[in-house]
Each structure stands twice: as C-alpha cells, then as structure tokens.
Write a protein that holds these residues in place. Structure first.
Motif, PDB file in Angstrom:
ATOM      1  N   THR A 172      -9.366  -7.110  -1.514  1.00  0.00           N
ATOM      2  CA  THR A 172      -8.169  -6.968  -0.678  1.00  0.00           C
ATOM      3  C   THR A 172      -7.964  -5.522  -0.271  1.00  0.00           C
ATOM      4  O   THR A 172      -7.674  -5.213   0.894  1.00  0.00           O
ATOM      5  CB  THR A 172      -6.936  -7.475  -1.445  1.00  0.00           C
ATOM      6  OG1 THR A 172      -7.127  -8.855  -1.755  1.00  0.00           O
ATOM      7  CG2 THR A 172      -5.671  -7.315  -0.613  1.00  0.00           C
ATOM      8  N   GLU A 173      -8.105  -4.617  -1.206  1.00  0.00           N
ATOM      9  CA  GLU A 173      -7.794  -3.218  -0.936  1.00  0.00           C
ATOM     10  C   GLU A 173      -8.825  -2.546  -0.032  1.00  0.00           C
ATOM     11  O   GLU A 173      -8.539  -1.504   0.552  1.00  0.00           O
ATOM     12  CB  GLU A 173      -7.666  -2.440  -2.255  1.00  0.00           C
ATOM     13  CG  GLU A 173      -6.519  -2.912  -3.136  1.00  0.00           C
ATOM     14  CD  GLU A 173      -5.205  -2.996  -2.387  1.00  0.00           C
ATOM     15  OE1 GLU A 173      -4.946  -2.124  -1.529  1.00  0.00           O
ATOM     16  OE2 GLU A 173      -4.434  -3.939  -2.638  1.00  0.00           O
ATOM     17  N   ARG A 174     -10.038  -3.105   0.086  1.00  0.00           N
ATOM     18  CA  ARG A 174     -11.000  -2.552   1.031  1.00  0.00           C
ATOM     19  C   ARG A 174     -10.480  -2.654   2.460  1.00  0.00           C
ATOM     20  O   ARG A 174     -10.749  -1.806   3.296  1.00  0.00           O
ATOM     21  CB  ARG A 174     -12.332  -3.302   0.915  1.00  0.00           C
ATOM     22  CG  ARG A 174     -13.068  -3.091  -0.387  1.00  0.00           C
ATOM     23  CD  ARG A 174     -13.697  -1.727  -0.476  1.00  0.00           C
ATOM     24  NE  ARG A 174     -14.515  -1.599  -1.671  1.00  0.00           N
ATOM     25  CZ  ARG A 174     -15.094  -0.472  -2.053  1.00  0.00           C
ATOM     26  NH1 ARG A 174     -14.931   0.627  -1.322  1.00  0.00           N
ATOM     27  NH2 ARG A 174     -15.811  -0.428  -3.156  1.00  0.00           N
ATOM     28  N   ALA A 215       2.886 -11.680  -2.760  1.00  0.00           N
ATOM     29  CA  ALA A 215       2.065 -10.503  -2.450  1.00  0.00           C
ATOM     30  C   ALA A 215       0.911 -10.863  -1.525  1.00  0.00           C
ATOM     31  O   ALA A 215       0.616 -10.136  -0.563  1.00  0.00           O
ATOM     32  CB  ALA A 215       1.537  -9.889  -3.743  1.00  0.00           C
ATOM     33  N   HIS A 216       0.241 -11.973  -1.800  1.00  0.00           N
ATOM     34  CA  HIS A 216      -0.864 -12.392  -0.929  1.00  0.00           C
ATOM     35  C   HIS A 216      -0.352 -12.687   0.480  1.00  0.00           C
ATOM     36  O   HIS A 216      -1.027 -12.386   1.475  1.00  0.00           O
ATOM     37  CB  HIS A 216      -1.542 -13.633  -1.511  1.00  0.00           C
ATOM     38  CG  HIS A 216      -2.338 -13.361  -2.744  1.00  0.00           C
ATOM     39  ND1 HIS A 216      -3.037 -12.187  -2.941  1.00  0.00           N
ATOM     40  CD2 HIS A 216      -2.550 -14.100  -3.873  1.00  0.00           C
ATOM     41  CE1 HIS A 216      -3.659 -12.210  -4.101  1.00  0.00           C
ATOM     42  NE2 HIS A 216      -3.362 -13.367  -4.698  1.00  0.00           N
ATOM     43  N   LEU A 217       0.841 -13.272   0.567  1.00  0.00           N
ATOM     44  CA  LEU A 217       1.414 -13.555   1.878  1.00  0.00           C
ATOM     45  C   LEU A 217       1.683 -12.257   2.639  1.00  0.00           C
ATOM     46  O   LEU A 217       1.337 -12.128   3.821  1.00  0.00           O
ATOM     47  CB  LEU A 217       2.711 -14.345   1.708  1.00  0.00           C
ATOM     48  CG  LEU A 217       3.393 -14.818   2.991  1.00  0.00           C
ATOM     49  CD1 LEU A 217       2.623 -15.966   3.613  1.00  0.00           C
ATOM     50  CD2 LEU A 217       4.830 -15.243   2.712  1.00  0.00           C
ATOM     51  N   ILE A 218       2.296 -11.282   1.982  1.00  0.00           N
ATOM     52  CA  ILE A 218       2.615 -10.007   2.639  1.00  0.00           C
ATOM     53  C   ILE A 218       1.338  -9.274   3.018  1.00  0.00           C
ATOM     54  O   ILE A 218       1.229  -8.697   4.119  1.00  0.00           O
ATOM     55  CB  ILE A 218       3.506  -9.152   1.721  1.00  0.00           C
ATOM     56  CG1 ILE A 218       4.890  -9.798   1.591  1.00  0.00           C
ATOM     57  CG2 ILE A 218       3.633  -7.730   2.260  1.00  0.00           C
ATOM     58  CD1 ILE A 218       5.815  -9.100   0.613  1.00  0.00           C
ATOM     59  N   GLN A 252       4.073  -2.043   2.282  1.00  0.00           N
ATOM     60  CA  GLN A 252       4.966  -1.546   1.233  1.00  0.00           C
ATOM     61  C   GLN A 252       6.430  -1.675   1.654  1.00  0.00           C
ATOM     62  O   GLN A 252       7.286  -2.078   0.855  1.00  0.00           O
ATOM     63  CB  GLN A 252       4.636  -0.077   0.915  1.00  0.00           C
ATOM     64  CG  GLN A 252       3.330   0.135   0.173  1.00  0.00           C
ATOM     65  CD  GLN A 252       2.113   0.099   1.070  1.00  0.00           C
ATOM     66  OE1 GLN A 252       2.233   0.097   2.302  1.00  0.00           O
ATOM     67  NE2 GLN A 252       0.922   0.091   0.488  1.00  0.00           N
ATOM     68  N   GLU A 253       6.732  -1.362   2.916  1.00  0.00           N
ATOM     69  CA  GLU A 253       8.103  -1.525   3.396  1.00  0.00           C
ATOM     70  C   GLU A 253       8.473  -3.008   3.462  1.00  0.00           C
ATOM     71  O   GLU A 253       9.609  -3.390   3.157  1.00  0.00           O
ATOM     72  CB  GLU A 253       8.243  -0.885   4.778  1.00  0.00           C
ATOM     73  CG  GLU A 253       9.682  -0.837   5.285  1.00  0.00           C
ATOM     74  CD  GLU A 253       9.802  -0.108   6.611  1.00  0.00           C
ATOM     75  OE1 GLU A 253      10.911  -0.110   7.184  1.00  0.00           O
ATOM     76  OE2 GLU A 253       8.788   0.459   7.075  1.00  0.00           O
ATOM     77  N   THR A 260       0.566  -5.093  -3.788  1.00  0.00           N
ATOM     78  CA  THR A 260       0.673  -4.546  -2.429  1.00  0.00           C
ATOM     79  C   THR A 260       0.708  -3.017  -2.418  1.00  0.00           C
ATOM     80  O   THR A 260       0.997  -2.414  -1.382  1.00  0.00           O
ATOM     81  CB  THR A 260       1.943  -5.077  -1.737  1.00  0.00           C
ATOM     82  OG1 THR A 260       3.091  -4.731  -2.527  1.00  0.00           O
ATOM     83  CG2 THR A 260       1.886  -6.589  -1.567  1.00  0.00           C
ATOM     84  N   LEU A 261       0.415  -2.406  -3.534  1.00  0.00           N
ATOM     85  CA  LEU A 261       0.410  -0.937  -3.682  1.00  0.00           C
ATOM     86  C   LEU A 261       1.765  -0.326  -3.314  1.00  0.00           C
ATOM     87  O   LEU A 261       1.833   0.720  -2.673  1.00  0.00           O
ATOM     88  CB  LEU A 261      -0.694  -0.309  -2.824  1.00  0.00           C
ATOM     89  CG  LEU A 261      -2.141  -0.661  -3.176  1.00  0.00           C
ATOM     90  CD1 LEU A 261      -3.103   0.232  -2.411  1.00  0.00           C
ATOM     91  CD2 LEU A 261      -2.406  -0.555  -4.664  1.00  0.00           C
TER      92      LEU A 261
END
Length: 706
Positions: free
Chosen positions: A28-30, A198-201, A108-109, A503-504
């Motif tokens: 995900t983060e890539r 989180a996965h949705l966002i 994040q927002e 989501t960091l």
C-alpha cells in the motif's frame, strides 16, 4: 518453482526477485511513496474543521434518531469517510473556481475528518439519550408505578446533560493512549472496523479509488435526495391519531393490531441493507415469537396472572413480561459474550506471547518470515511504525490527565446527580480503566464493543449499593453512563488509532480530531436530543398533536429495559405472576443459543448460518415488529439486487444507497419534527380501516345526509 535441497542459488534468487516484485506491487505504501507526509498544521486545517463540524452535526441527527427509535448502531466510519472525502473535494473545486490557492487534500486529512465525525456522532449512543437518560425520567418511572419517588427520578435537563457529557466523555481517551503501542505495534491487533475504514480511505486517494468514490457519492446523494422528502411528504397526511402512511396495514388489520406492518421508514430499510441477514432474520423471528405468539397468549391470562384494566405501560402487567423477559435474554447474552471474549482475549495474548518467545529463541524475527513478508515488514510496517511512534505521549501526562478528570468528576457529578456520592464516583473511575482495557483488547480481536454490557454490570452493582430509598435507580443509571462513556470512548479511539496507523496519520492529529469531535458531540447531541424530546413529548407534558402521542409509544424502547434492570437491582417487588419463571426459561434458552453459535463458529459448521443471533432475538422483544419488517424489506431488496440485477454494482454501491436512505430519512424527520415543534398541523388525515368498519362508517354518513 521447486527449490533444490542444495545449491540452486540462481533459482532461489529468481524466486526472491519475483516475491519482492509481487510484494512491491501489493504494498500500500509504495503507491504513496512519492508523497511527503503532511505536518500537523497541514492536517488540522480550517477545511478539515469546517467539514468535520458540518458532517458531525448531520450524522449526529441520524444517529440520534436511530438511537431513539430502533436502538441499533450501524457503523458510521464508512459514510463519514466517504462524505468527508466528497465535501473536502467540493471545497477544493470551489476554491479553484475563484482562483484561491489551497493545500492538497491528503488521506491524513481525510482520516482526521472521519475521526472527528465518528467521535461526535457516537455520543448519540454512548451518551445514553435513548437508554439511561430517559430511564431516569418521571415518565419511565410512572409507567412502572414503582420507584417513582423524587430520589429515583431525574428529568432530562439540557444544561445538566452537557455538563455530564463533558465530565465523563474525555476520560476514556486518556485511559487508552498509553496502550496504543502495545495493542497496535506489539500485539498487532486487527481492529477490523478501523482497518476497513483505513483501506477505504487509502483507496479514495488513488486514481481508481477516487473514481469509485465519486460514483459512490453520486449514488449516495441520489438516494439521500429522494429519501429526504419522504418524511415531509408523509407529514402532510398525518393530521390525526392513527393517520398517515406510517400505519399502512400491509399484512391485514389483524397483523397490524399486533404491530406487523411496513411503516415506510427508509431508515429501517437502510439498516436492513447494512446489517447481516442473520441479524434481520433473528429480529423477525424474535418478533414473531414475542409479539405474535407469547404476548397474545399472556394477554389472555389477564385477571389471573396480573390485574385487568392496567395501563399498557404498567410493569405489573403485560409490560412487565415484555421488559423483564427481554432483559433476561440480554443479560444472558452479555454474560456469555463477556466470558467468551475474555477467553478469546486470554488465548490470543498467550498465543502471541508463545509465538514471540519461539521466534526469539529460534532466530531473529525477520528470518522467520518469507521473502514477501520480509519486504512488506521492511517497508509498509516499518514505515507505519515510524510515523505512529514519532509523536510521543508521556505516560505520566495521560495518567495525570485521567486523575485530574476523575477528581473533577468526583466533585461535580454528585452535584448533578446527588444520588451518587463521592465514593461511588471514585469507585466508578477506579473500575473504568480495567473495563476499558478489556473492552478495547476484545474489540481489537473480535470487533465486538461490549461497553453497554459493562455499563449494565455497573448499573446493577451501584443500584444495589445505593438501594431504593437512597435513589439507587438513578444512581445505577448515572454510574452506567460513567462506565459506558469511558469504555466506549477508549475502544473507539483505539479503532481510530488503527485507522491512523494504516493511513500514516500523526497520532497527535488523531488526538486533536478525537478531542475536537468529542467536544462538539457534547454540545450538538444534547441540542438534537432536546428537539426530539420536545417533539415526541417524551416528558409527558401533554402534547397537542395526536400523531406525536401515538408515535411516542415506540420511542426509546431501551429506556424501559435499562430502568427495569436498575429496579431489579434495588430489589423491585410486585412482578406479575410467572414472570420470574419465564425470565429463567428465556435466560437458559439465550445461554444455550449463544453457546450453540459459539461452538458452530469455532468448528466452522455449515449450519452456523441457520442459528439465530441471541441479541437479535432479544432486541425484538422490545422494539415494535414494524422495525424488523422494514429491515426485512431492505435485506430482501439487497438480495434481489445481488442475485438478479448486478452483483458487482450491489457490492460497490449498496453501502452508499443504504447510507443515503438512513441519512435522508433522518434529515427529513428532523424537518417534519421542526414543523410539529412550531405547532404546524398536518392538513390531511389518511386512515386505513377494515371493510366492516368502513361499512359502518358509510352507514353513519348516510344517516347524516338523510
């Protein structure tokens, strides 16, 4: 590809490269590697504050109406995240049109907005507006004709509600903050709802996810726009008692008299689309058993089991059976759920401890993982852990904040509810951290929030401690509020921490959003409740609208249950005959049903889907059958959509349609309620009568014309 027992270096190198390539593709983060992390000032913005405030108020209206009618709590994280994404994007487009520069809208927002909205709206449930607050009222006491003296009655007051919520709703946040590293990093608890949000966002902020989000938002607003007018339209035809489309005798007049009819409430339809089909089926089965079979049979025993001509809400009559039989099932389910959750939690902790010790004894942790897992651990998890642990919260600060809140509450709560002494409040704050930890860990493992069950335990303990003469009914209900607010707030915040971790999002920004949303909820929700309290005449002040009076009978069904538990705890006597025997029978049946579901789930039996939910059956003993009927309509509509129309579209868009149905009905009901509050009278009365009654009416009118 099969590896050689010796050598095979080239083959192993190819395998490692393939695994690494696939892991990078699935990371995900890539996908967000090139985006810089926003600072706290870039996350907590005027845009996020405005969107959170508007959405928090709107979603709180919907949550309050659900709380006061069905008492059900659907997940609010998905619609909050979706609507937050849409409103923020609309804000950006408006600024682009006028040529004003703005910060980019980040995930994040989006997470911060979702956290603030959910923390605001969930106070509609944890604040007890449909349970312990109304359970204290004189109307609830008068219905039971027991414990109605001054010390066991406290009428709702908006100023006292706001003060009480501010005192008790922040303690849970500081209980759980020192445990965030242990639960999320060390024990790696799942927190399924937080993970799903989180996965949705994350998906919203990718090109493909943004396209799907726009499609969902358009569908949601179409559903909301068509639904919001329904309650207003129905209001015009409710110009008298038993008037309006809400009392349409769908299955005939005999079924209507027992409460089985479709009331055109799109809220119930939306809930049926969201809830698992087994919950809906269980509630419908419970309604048939209770309202269709058991209560009609007991009514035939009037004059033998209980006195005739009692008020319908007198706990010495038929209402006593409804309340206490249902309470016995809820207590049985809660007891079994707590015990099973504690066993599961203890087993999960032991398993993780053994796994950690085995890994440390055998090899370093990364050497126990596959190449794919090593890459994922080295990038996604390390990246998330780095951001999650960057903001430090000293433990002594959290402990000092909790101690300060407890000290203020020990002094102030007895001023709001004199039935609770200082020692009682102190005992509640001593027990709250233990309950909060157990519940938060259980939520992380099973996704089951048992805060209401812990509150019932506290209610029984404090009610019996204070006693009837000392105002034990109100004392138990107020103590329930302290425990529920702390325990629910702690588990909800840990769910949000999990969302922020994935989501960091800075934990400091999460804390800001949680505190701001909670503060807003402590003001907005009492104001919304006060509107409904006046419109539905919950205080029994003699409203002048007949349709309001008829609707009032089905408002806040859980308030009677909570007061019934408190009254049992203080030694309430005068129960109708055979009610204790029925309570024992249904308590045993509920335990057996819960045990059967647990065994079937653990052994993965195929017959699990045919075993009804205990809490679903128990809830149906309180709520009128029209609610399960409406849910069944929504469940059936979703089934037809999936099986015979478009399975992919149903999977993508059904949550948006259901959210639009619920939100639209809530906003439309608020508008029609405001008309009633302004003493506007519906101009038309539409009423449904049987053919025999219609013939009598025609004959009477004929005599008038003659």
């Amino acid at each position: 590809m099969e590896a050689e027992p010796r050598g095979g270096v080239a083959n192993r190198h190819v395998v490692d490269e393939d695994d690494e390539a696939s892991s990078v593709a699935s990371s995900t983060e890539r996908a967000f590697e090139g985006e810089p992390l926003p600072s706290l000032a870039e996350t907590v913005t005027a845009r996020s504050a405005a969107v959170s405030g508007v959405l928090g108020a709107v979603v709180s209206v919907v949550a309050m109406r659900l709380n006061l009618t069905s008492g059900l709590l659907p997940s609010l994280g998905v619609p909050a995240g979706l609507l937050g994404f849409f409103l923020a994007r609309a804000w950006i487009r408006a600024l682009d049109v006028v040529g004003v520069s703005h910060l980019p809208f980040t995930r994040q927002e989006n997470t911060l907005i979702q956290t603030a909205v959910v923390s605001c709206s969930t106070i509609a449930f944890s604040g007890g507006f449909g349970t312990y607050i109304l359970g204290m009222s004189g109307k609830s006491a008068t219905e039971g004709h027991i414990g109605s003296n001054g010390r066991n009655v406290e009428e709702p007051n908006i100023g006292r509600l706001i003060a009480f919520l501010f005192l008790v709703n922040f303690s849970g946040l500081f209980i759980i903050v020192p445990l965030r590293k242990m639960m999320i990093i060390r024990h790696r608890l799942t927190f399924p709802s937080g993970t799903a949000t989180a996965h949705l966002i994350n998906s919203f902020h990718t090109p493909h996810g943004a396209k799907q989000a726009r499609q969902q938002v358009v569908t949601l607003f179409k559903s909301l726009g068509a639904t919001v007018l329904c309650p207003i339209f129905q209001w015009f035809f409710a110009g008298g008692k038993n008037c309006g489309f809400q009392i349409f005798p769908t299955f005939g007049m005999a079924a209507y008299r027992r409460g089985f009819y479709f009331d055109f409430s799109t809220t119930n339809v939306g809930i049926g689309m969201i809830c698992p089909p087994m919950i809906t089926a269980s509630m419908l089965a419970g309604s048939i058993v209770s309202w269709g079979i058991l209560w009609p049979y007991i009514e035939t025993k009037a004059g033998r089991w209980f006195p005739e001509n009692l008020d319908a809400n007198d706990l010495g009559g038929i209402m006593g059976y409804r309340v206490f039989v249902g309470v016995s099932m809820i207590l049985a389910d809660g007891l079994f759920t707590i015990l099973s959750a504690l066993v599961r939690t203890a087993y999960a902790m032991r398993k993780r401890r053994c796994r950690a010790s085995t890994a440390s004894a055998a090899a370093p942790p990364f050497q126990c993982l596959s190449a794919t897992e090593r890459t994922m651990q080295s990038f996604d998890d390390r990246r998330r852990a780095q951001v999650f642990l960057r903001d430090r919260f000293p433990t002594w600060v959290s402990v000092a904040a909790y101690a300060a809140l407890a000290a203020v509450s020990i002094v102030a709560v007895p001023l709001l509810y004199p039935q609770l002494r200082h020692r009682h409040v102190a005992a509640a704050y001593v027990a709250a951290p233990v309950f909060a930890f157990c519940n938060a860990y259980g939520v992380g493992v099973t996704d089951m929030n048992l805060s209401a069950t812990y509150g019932k335990i506290a209610m029984m303990v404090f009610s019996s401690w204070v006693g009837l003469d000392g105002g034990g009914v109100v004392a138990g209900l107020a103590a329930c509020g302290i425990i529920v607010s702390a325990v629910s707030g702690a588990s909800d915040f840990m769910q949000d921490f999990k969302t922020g971790y994935l989501t960091l999002t800075s934990p400091r920004a999460m804390l800001v959003g949680q505190v701001a949303g909670t503060a807003l909820g402590c003001v907005v929700n009492p104001a919304i409740f006060w509107v409904f309290y006046k419109v539905y005449n919950m205080g029994g002040g003699g409203g002048d609208s007949a349709d309001v009076d008829s609707a009032n009978a089905d408002v806040a069904p859980y308030a009677r249950a909570y007061r019934g538990i408190a009254m049992l705890s203080v030694g309430r006597h005068g129960l109708p005959e055979h009610s204790v025997l029925l309570c024992k029978i249904f308590f045993a049946l509920a335990l057996a049903l819960s045990a059967a579901r647990e065994v079937a789930e653990r052994r993965r039996w195929r017959g699990l889907r045919y075993i009804p939910s205990t809490v679903g059956v128990a809830v149906a003993f309180f709520v009128p059958p029209r609610i399960p009927v409406g849910m069944a309509v929504g469940c059936l509509a979703l089934h037809v959509w999936r099986r015979h129309v478009d399975a992919g579209g149903a999977r993508l868009l059904s949550p948006a349609v259901a959210s639009g149905l619920i939100c639209g009905d809530g906003l439309g009901s608020l508008a029609s309620s405001m008309l009633t509050l302004l003493r506007a009278r519906p101009p038309i009365c539409i009423k449904f009568v049987s053919r025999f009654e219609n013939q009598k009416l025609d004959a009477f009118l004929a005599t008038l014309h003659a």
